[in-house]
Design a protein around this motif. Structure first.
Motif, PDB file in Angstrom:
ATOM      1  N   GLU A 425       0.830  -1.206   0.000  1.00 16.50           N
ATOM      2  CA  GLU A 425       0.000   0.000   0.000  1.00 16.50           C
ATOM      3  C   GLU A 425       0.865   1.257   0.000  1.00 16.50           C
ATOM      4  O   GLU A 425       0.533   2.260  -0.654  1.00 16.50           O
ATOM      5  N   SER A 444      -2.825  -2.485  -5.109  1.00 16.72           N
ATOM      6  CA  SER A 444      -3.969  -2.430  -4.184  1.00 16.72           C
ATOM      7  C   SER A 444      -4.654  -3.787  -4.084  1.00 16.72           C
ATOM      8  O   SER A 444      -5.059  -4.222  -2.996  1.00 16.72           O
ATOM      9  N   ARG A 448      -4.842  -6.103  -0.674  1.00 18.68           N
ATOM     10  CA  ARG A 448      -6.151  -6.499  -0.145  1.00 18.68           C
ATOM     11  C   ARG A 448      -6.228  -8.015   0.045  1.00 18.68           C
ATOM     12  O   ARG A 448      -6.745  -8.519   1.047  1.00 18.68           O
TER      13      ARG A 448
END
Length: 482
Positions: A425, A444, A448
């Motif tokens: 991130e 991203s 996640r």
């Protein structure tokens, strides 16, 4: 193992005991008589045993401290079995043990491996008439069942106290005497501390294994070949000199220091194979392989405490035909003279160990090993380098990411997954304006997925699940393919 003697000197220990035909004794006098017997036995047979003495009532005092620190102890509690009344008593402490707090800590179980022996200055009938016996049994249970309760058989008198402490000595303080053999040479020795019975597997083979009292040397090997093997325990091997009548020389209780020094001088003049073996192993830089029992071996070697002092030590290997894989099966080892060629070479400049496995193993598998921190750091840096080269390195990036993910799940290192997710991130926020738009989507998406896996509960935390690249469509929307 070292011994901590804890003696109860509370008011109840001053209760009188009537012994017919003699002066009146108190229970603490009987306890002192039994402890004197125990300490004299240690002075005679366990000269290397370290003992600490603690007395307690409502307070406690360390009378004789240890001279060294230990991880494993043997605790002997001497008490009359009275539990006391009110706050702070044993009865109250046991009752509130399940609701203890930082201000009310119970000492059991001890924070170190130990055995708890409780010596009661009372007979069994006296303890059973109250709840004392049940509470004392709870103490043993709280110490993982390691220990035993001893009570006086019959009336309370000096003879029966001696008998009770004699049972403790037979159980826990009997010296382990053995005969060390090598061909026609033998030596009577004491192994200290006494080797404990060893259970390989409680389900498959629950019978404890004990070492033989005949320790037969089956061969010798260089220290470099045996290296630093895993062992169950280590013990001193001490020679025992016997006189013509078969009694031990220099190990009995003497009246003064002159008698003891004289006995030691006599013992020092008697030739002893144990002393010869120790000196030979030290000079030659070798160890002796000793047979402890069926398919059970150990090694004898010289270990130096200082520049001038060394001792003959014995380490016990795990039972089995092949305790040290790099040596192969112990039964297949033999003398150099039986080999067609000297396995150490003509100039003794090579070694036949470690043995090469018969089946050649493949090391081409993608196995992740993090023995050192540098290995983990290298794998994380590899992921970050590929992340900065997205989308050109997309396949390599996800390959390294899945390798690290599987290793972290296998090791239970879930915090690592969250940490790498935070790094990805951060990399996403540091992307330059000229970076390809797909890079931000992939970083991203990967972050996640790692956070979902770090929970350890969702389907994304399954070991066989792989994180696949995010399929993007810059003209419209983005979708994830699982």
């Amino acid at each position: 193992m070292p011994t901590v003697v804890v003696m109860d000197v509370s008011l109840s220990m001053t209760r009188p005991v009537s012994i017919e035909g003699s002066e009146e004794y108190q229970r603490k006098h009987l306890a002192a008589h039994g402890l004197t017997m125990l300490f004299e036995h240690m002075a005679t047979n366990y000269k290397l045993e370290f003992t600490a003495l603690v007395v307690f009532s409502s307070l406690w005092e360390l009378m004789v401290p240890f001279t060294r620190d230990y991880n494993t102890l043997q605790v002997v509690l001497v008490t009359d079995g009275c539990l006391g009344i009110g706050r702070g008593s044993l009865r109250h402490s046991l009752a509130s043990h399940t609701q203890r707090s930082d201000s009310n800590r119970f000492p059991l179980p001890f924070p170190f491996p130990s055995k708890l022996y409780i010596m009661c200055m009372a007979n069994l009938e006296e303890l059973q008439s109250s709840d004392s016996l049940d509470c004392l049994e709870q103490l043993i249970d709280l110490n993982n069942g390691e220990g035993q309760i001893f009570t006086i058989d019959g009336p309370l008198c000096l003879k029966n106290v001696q008998s009770m402490f004699g049972k403790l000595i037979d159980l826990a303080y009997t010296p382990f005497h053995a005969v060390l053999k090598c061909g026609h040479l033998t030596s009577d020795v004491q192994v200290f501390p006494r080797p404990e019975p060893f259970i390989i597997d409680e389900e498959i083979d629950p019978i404890p294994k004990v070492i033989n009292t005949d320790l037969e040397i089956v061969g010798f090997i260089d220290i470099a070949d045996i290296s630093s093997p895993p062992v169950l325990s280590r013990h001193l091997v001490l020679p025992i000199a016997l006189n013509k009548e078969g009694d031990e020389v220099g190990t009995g209780i003497t009246d003064d220091n002159e008698d003891e020094n004289s006995a030691n001088q006599i013992a020092g003049k008697i030739p002893n194979f144990c002393v010869l073996l120790h000196g030979s192993l030290k000079v030659e830089g070798m160890v002796a392989i000793v047979q402890l029992g069926p398919e059970w071996h150990g090694m004898l070697y010289s270990q130096a405490d200082s520049k001038k002092k060394s001792n003959l030590m014995m380490s016990l290997f795990e039972p089995g035909p092949e305790p040290l894989p790099w040596l192969g099966k112990m039964a297949q080892l033999g003398p150099i003279s039986d080999a067609k060629e000297n396995p150490y070479g003509e100039d003794d400049n090579k070694s036949p160990f470690p043995l090469q496995p018969k089946n050649k193993r493949s090391y081409a598998q993608n196995v992740t090993v993090w023995i050192k921190p540098s290995g983990l750091q290298t794998d994380v840096q590899k992921i970050l380098r590929n992340a900065r080269k997205l989308p050109e390195k997309t396949q390599t990036f996800y390959k390294e990411l899945n390798r690290l993910r599987k290793a972290a799940l296998a090791f239970g290192f879930l915090d690592l997954l969250k940490g790498v997710a935070d790094m990805l991130e951060r990399e996403c926020t540091l992307l330059p304006d000229t970076a390809h738009p797909d890079a931000a989507f992939q970083l991203s998406h990967a972050a996640r997925q790692l956070k979902l896996a770090s929970t350890g509960t969702s389907d994304y935390a399954a070991y066989d699940h792989n994180i696949t690249p995010l399929q993007t469509d810059f003209s419209g929307s983005s979708t994830e393919r699982m």
